[in-house]
Design an enzyme around this catalytic site. Structure first.
Site, PDB file in Angstrom:
ATOM      1  N   LYS A   5       0.894  -0.998  -0.152  1.00  0.00           N
ATOM      2  CA  LYS A   5       0.290   0.186  -0.344  1.00  0.00           C
ATOM      3  C   LYS A   5       0.886   1.185   0.007  1.00  0.00           C
ATOM      4  O   LYS A   5       0.217   1.831  -0.530  1.00  0.00           O
ATOM      5  CB  LYS A   5      -1.204   0.401   0.865  1.00  0.00           C
ATOM      6  CG  LYS A   5      -2.131  -0.557   1.065  1.00  0.00           C
ATOM      7  CD  LYS A   5      -3.043  -0.657   2.458  1.00  0.00           C
ATOM      8  CE  LYS A   5      -4.713  -2.592   2.081  1.00  0.00           C
ATOM      9  NZ  LYS A   5      -4.332  -2.634   3.819  1.00  0.00           N
ATOM     10  N   GLN A  13      -4.171  -1.249   9.696  1.00  0.00           N
ATOM     11  CA  GLN A  13      -3.720  -2.604   8.902  1.00  0.00           C
ATOM     12  C   GLN A  13      -4.498  -3.197  10.251  1.00  0.00           C
ATOM     13  O   GLN A  13      -4.613  -3.152  11.109  1.00  0.00           O
ATOM     14  CB  GLN A  13      -3.262  -2.505   8.618  1.00  0.00           C
ATOM     15  CG  GLN A  13      -2.224  -4.189   8.157  1.00  0.00           C
ATOM     16  CD  GLN A  13      -3.133  -4.384   6.911  1.00  0.00           C
ATOM     17  OE1 GLN A  13      -3.003  -3.329   5.725  1.00  0.00           O
ATOM     18  NE2 GLN A  13      -3.942  -5.204   7.025  1.00  0.00           N
ATOM     19  N   ASP A  57     -10.080   3.372   4.509  1.00  0.00           N
ATOM     20  CA  ASP A  57     -11.228   2.955   4.159  1.00  0.00           C
ATOM     21  C   ASP A  57     -12.864   2.080   4.456  1.00  0.00           C
ATOM     22  O   ASP A  57     -13.206   0.682   4.120  1.00  0.00           O
ATOM     23  CB  ASP A  57     -10.940   1.653   5.696  1.00  0.00           C
ATOM     24  CG  ASP A  57      -9.687   1.127   5.215  1.00  0.00           C
ATOM     25  OD1 ASP A  57      -9.515   0.215   4.159  1.00  0.00           O
ATOM     26  OD2 ASP A  57      -8.636   0.237   6.479  1.00  0.00           O
TER      27      ASP A  57
END
Ligand code: NAD
Length: 301
Positions: free
Chosen positions: A55, A99, A122
């Site tokens: 990412k 994460q 997200d």
């Protein structure tokens, strides 16, 4: 019947990334704003480390300001929350990604809800979940995996899915539920199936669009698929592959690709289907966030 057309997620993801790069260059050239993505990882889970590294790398390739915070596994929840607060207030950062999973001593829900909704790329904050659920998609952040799956569906079925039926197998907050909401917003008639659903094969056979997001290798068989259907396989499962040598493994989806491809009209492979779209949509969401701050019209993906 003709075998199904394979939907090339790598190719579509590359197109999304090309659009992100082009618009980022425009934004940087014409405003003071460079899209900024902060990725936070706590602990040493090897799979998470690989995801986070890819990412951060992709963010750099897109021309973003990319920062990574790597915290050790024993980090206190209060310290993680204070880092998020700092990132929330940092004008150089437009997207914050923590994460998952987090170590057991940290309350994941607390951490997710601490991220500013307008930097929650997200799409897990209640504000963004609520916007998606009420159809306010243009001002929301949509979770990356279902958003990417939807882009693939639109490429083969168009943006208006009126008259089509969809079955989403899996009801997670990360994939199944947001996927169902996106399909509903596109005028599909949607059913969400899950581990307690009775006669799943018969239900699946009603679907013009069948999305599998379960985490069970090759569960969806060819005879679960309606002829001509679009099959989107979100699952990523590692299974033994003795044919490749002792101790070797390979990745498969939740769909028996060969069996389903004999019946479906269009189908995503694993790997090379939904997987590459997830990271591309994270970049897209970060660019969109920066465009909102800059008062510019974000691109449509
Ligand atoms: P999850 O474990 O949170 O949810 C799985 C869902 O499947 C649950 O809602 C459960 O009810 C349902 N389920 C379980 N067994 C079932 C059965 N026998 N029949 C019908 N439904 C059943 O998983 P998730 O986070 O939604 O992920 C699902 C899959 O997608 C996993 O394989 C995961 O690795 C993969 N995934 C891929 C990406 C990507 O980038 N491509 C991203 C996220 C998740």
């Amino acid at each position: 019947m003709e075998p199904a057309v394979r939907i090339d997620g790598k190719q579509v993801a590359a197109e999304v990334i090309a659009t992100v790069k082009k618009h980022t260059a425009g934004l940087v050239g014409e405003t003071e704003i460079t899209p900024g993505l902060a990725v936070v990882i706590v602990g040493e889970d090897p799979a998470s480390q690989v995801y986070v590294a890819s990412k951060s790398k992709m963010a750099k390739e897109c021309g973003f300001h990319s920062v990574q915070h790597t915290l050790d596994a024993g980090t206190k929840q209060a310290d993680l929350l204070s880092l998020i607060e700092t990132l929330n207030n940092d004008p150089a950062i437009h997207g914050i990604l923590v994460q998952l999973p987090l170590p057991d001593h940290i309350d994941e829900g607390r951490v997710i809800q601490a991220i500013a909704p307008d930097k929650d790329v997200d799409g897990f904050h209640f504000i963004n979940v609520g916007k998606l659920g009420t159809g306010e998609i243009s001002s929301a952040f949509v979770p990356c995996t279902p958003a990417g799956s939807m882009v693939l569906i639109e490429r083969v079925r168009g943006r208006d899915l009126s008259g089509l039926t969809a079955v989403v197998i899996g009801r997670s907050n990360i994939v199944g539920k947001p996927m169902a909401n996106l399909l509903l917003a596109a005028n599909c008639t949607v059913t969400i199936a899950h581990s307690r659903t009775r006669d799943l094969p018969a239900l699946a056979r009603t679907a013009d669009i069948l999305v599998a997001a379960v985490g069970r290798p090759q569960m969806v068989r060819g005879d679960w698929v309606k002829p001509g259907a679009t099959v989107i396989d979100v699952g990523i499962n590692r299974i033994p592959a003795p044919e490749r040598g002792e101790g070797k493994t390979r990745l498969v989806g939740d769909v028996d690709y060969d069996g389903a491809a004999e019946v479906a009209g269009t189908i995503t492979p694993v790997p090379g289907g939904v997987g590459p779209m997830t990271i591309a949509m994270l970049m897209a969401n970060t660019l969109v966030s920066a465009c909102r701050i800059a008062n510019r019209q974000p691109p449509v993906f």
